[in-house]
Scaffold this active site. Structure first.
Site, PDB file in Angstrom:
ATOM      1  N   LYS A  48      -9.897  -9.706   8.982  1.00 43.04           N
ATOM      2  CA  LYS A  48     -10.170 -10.266  10.295  1.00 43.04           C
ATOM      3  C   LYS A  48     -10.012  -9.211  11.391  1.00 43.04           C
ATOM      4  CE  LYS A  48      -7.692 -14.277   8.634  1.00 43.04           C
ATOM      5  NZ  LYS A  48      -6.353 -14.891   8.683  1.00 43.04           N
ATOM      6  N   GLY A  49      -9.329  -8.119  11.056  1.00 48.99           N
ATOM      7  CA  GLY A  49      -8.936  -7.157  12.083  1.00 48.99           C
ATOM      8  C   GLY A  49     -10.077  -6.477  12.818  1.00 48.99           C
ATOM      9  N   ASP A 106     -11.321  -1.659  11.123  1.00 48.26           N
ATOM     10  CA  ASP A 106     -10.367  -1.588  12.234  1.00 48.26           C
ATOM     11  C   ASP A 106      -9.501  -0.340  12.143  1.00 48.26           C
ATOM     12  OD1 ASP A 106      -9.095  -2.539   9.951  1.00 48.26           O
ATOM     13  OD2 ASP A 106      -8.114  -4.228  10.932  1.00 48.26           O
ATOM     14  N   ASP A 109      -5.462   3.491   6.897  1.00 44.79           N
ATOM     15  CA  ASP A 109      -4.068   3.929   6.805  1.00 44.79           C
ATOM     16  C   ASP A 109      -3.935   4.726   5.502  1.00 44.79           C
ATOM     17  OD1 ASP A 109      -1.339   4.100   7.243  1.00 44.79           O
ATOM     18  OD2 ASP A 109      -0.909   2.061   6.644  1.00 44.79           O
ATOM     19  N   LYS A 137      -5.262   6.654  10.795  1.00 44.01           N
ATOM     20  CA  LYS A 137      -3.868   7.132  10.706  1.00 44.01           C
ATOM     21  C   LYS A 137      -3.789   8.085   9.518  1.00 44.01           C
ATOM     22  CE  LYS A 137      -1.292   3.274  10.590  1.00 44.01           C
ATOM     23  NZ  LYS A 137      -0.149   2.335  10.711  1.00 44.01           N
ATOM     24  N   PHE A 158       2.994   1.532  13.510  1.00 40.23           N
ATOM     25  CA  PHE A 158       2.351   0.252  13.227  1.00 40.23           C
ATOM     26  C   PHE A 158       1.863  -0.350  14.542  1.00 40.23           C
ATOM     27  CE2 PHE A 158       2.058  -4.269  12.324  1.00 40.23           C
ATOM     28  CZ  PHE A 158       1.302  -4.242  11.172  1.00 40.23           C
ATOM     29  N   VAL A 159       0.566  -0.545  14.629  1.00 37.57           N
ATOM     30  CA  VAL A 159      -0.024  -0.994  15.890  1.00 37.57           C
ATOM     31  C   VAL A 159      -0.584  -2.415  15.778  1.00 37.57           C
ATOM     32  CG1 VAL A 159      -0.557   1.318  16.742  1.00 37.57           C
ATOM     33  CG2 VAL A 159      -2.223   0.140  15.307  1.00 37.57           C
TER      34      VAL A 159
HETATM   35  P1  5GP Z   1      -4.998   0.897   3.973  1.00 43.19           P
HETATM   36  O1  5GP Z   1      -5.508   0.254   2.712  1.00 43.19           O
HETATM   37  O2  5GP Z   1      -5.906   1.939   4.529  1.00 43.19           O
HETATM   38  O3  5GP Z   1      -3.586   1.386   3.833  1.00 43.19           O
HETATM   39  O4  5GP Z   1      -4.827  -0.243   5.018  1.00 43.19           O
HETATM   40  C1  5GP Z   1      -5.858  -0.877   5.612  1.00 43.19           C
HETATM   41  C2  5GP Z   1      -5.412  -2.202   6.183  1.00 43.19           C
HETATM   42  O5  5GP Z   1      -3.992  -2.277   6.395  1.00 43.19           O
HETATM   43  C3  5GP Z   1      -6.040  -2.393   7.527  1.00 43.19           C
HETATM   44  O6  5GP Z   1      -7.335  -2.941   7.437  1.00 43.19           O
HETATM   45  C4  5GP Z   1      -5.028  -3.298   8.210  1.00 43.19           C
HETATM   46  O7  5GP Z   1      -5.280  -4.622   7.851  1.00 43.19           O
HETATM   47  C5  5GP Z   1      -3.696  -2.875   7.623  1.00 43.19           C
HETATM   48  N1  5GP Z   1      -3.025  -1.895   8.498  1.00 43.19           N
HETATM   49  C6  5GP Z   1      -2.812  -0.576   8.272  1.00 43.19           C
HETATM   50  N2  5GP Z   1      -2.173   0.012   9.290  1.00 43.19           N
HETATM   51  C7  5GP Z   1      -1.965  -0.969  10.208  1.00 43.19           C
HETATM   52  C8  5GP Z   1      -1.335  -0.994  11.500  1.00 43.19           C
HETATM   53  O8  5GP Z   1      -0.835  -0.009  12.068  1.00 43.19           O
HETATM   54  N3  5GP Z   1      -1.332  -2.204  12.134  1.00 43.19           N
HETATM   55  C9  5GP Z   1      -1.855  -3.342  11.580  1.00 43.19           C
HETATM   56  N4  5GP Z   1      -1.770  -4.462  12.298  1.00 43.19           N
HETATM   57  N5  5GP Z   1      -2.445  -3.347  10.369  1.00 43.19           N
HETATM   58  C10 5GP Z   1      -2.504  -2.172   9.700  1.00 43.19           C
END
Ligand code: 5GP
Length: 188
Positions: A48-49, A106, A109, A137, A158-159
């Site tokens: 949803k982000g 969105d 990470d 990030k 964490f945002v």
């Molecule tokens: P990844 O698989 O790249 O680690 O994470 C992707 C998902 O983790 C993003 O689509 C989001 O939903 C969540 N996420 C990662 N970092 C953040 C953050 O700083 N804030 C929030 N609200 N969600 C995050």
């Protein structure tokens, strides 16, 4: 807690203002418009982000385009960590075979979610597949992701806001901000 003013009080620092977001997204839209000139891309957003970003980005792209929506969730309980095991909650509603697909994300990470999604979408034989993320990030990246368009590179914090949640809240804030540590402490 019912008013967004109270949600705003949970934010320690505004990382990206509404104005900064608007300006950068207009630039991204112009870049995509130039790069896809003569094409009719399909924007695939990951719920949803990415919802506010998708809504603003698509309106700054001056090309005929289609959109589609997917929803994925990571397995595992932690709310601020990604596990890399991804479950598809909502799949594409139309074929993307031979289409120029732009994934609209969105935030990247660890990269685990997008890594899974990339493999999944490549299997559907699009003509091209690119990635546009609002936030990156890179500090926590575990897998290499070929990102084509990045809105902002941000530090390892964490945002929330502008689509991003903590415990499903804060998505409707107009800016991207860092939560006060007490907010985590009181719910973990
Ligand atoms: P990844 O698989 O790249 O680690 O994470 C992707 C998902 O983790 C993003 O689509 C989001 O939903 C969540 N996420 C990662 N970092 C953040 C953050 O700083 N804030 C929030 N609200 N969600 C995050």
């Amino acid at each position: 807690m019912t008013r967004t003013t109270e949600l705003t009080a949970d934010v320690a620092e505004i990382l990206l203002s509404e104005e900064q977001l608007r300006t950068r997204i207009a630039e991204l839209g112009a870049q995509v418009t130039a790069d896809y000139a003569g094409r009719q891309p399909t924007l695939v957003s990951v719920l949803k982000g990415s919802l506010p970003f998708m809504a603003d980005l698509m309106r700054s792209i001056e090309l005929p385009l289609r959109i589609d929506l997917m929803e994925v969730s990571s397995y595992g309980g932690a709310t601020t960590e990604s596990s890399g095991l991804v479950r598809i909650l909502k799949d594409l509603s139309a074929s993307i075979e031979d289409e120029d697909v732009l994934i609209v994300e969105d935030i990247i990470d660890t990269g685990l979610t997008l890594n899974y999604l990339l493999r999944y979408l490549r299997g559907k034989k699009p003509r091209s597949l690119r990635i546009c993320t609002l936030l990156d990030k890179p500090a926590r990246r575990l897998v290499e992701i070929p990102v084509d368009y990045t809105g902002f590179t941000i530090p390892d914090q964490f945002v929330v806001g502008y689509g991003l949640d903590y415990g499903e809240l804060y998505r409707n804030l107009r800016f991207v901000g860092v939560l006060r540590p007490e907010v985590y402490a009181s719910s973990e």
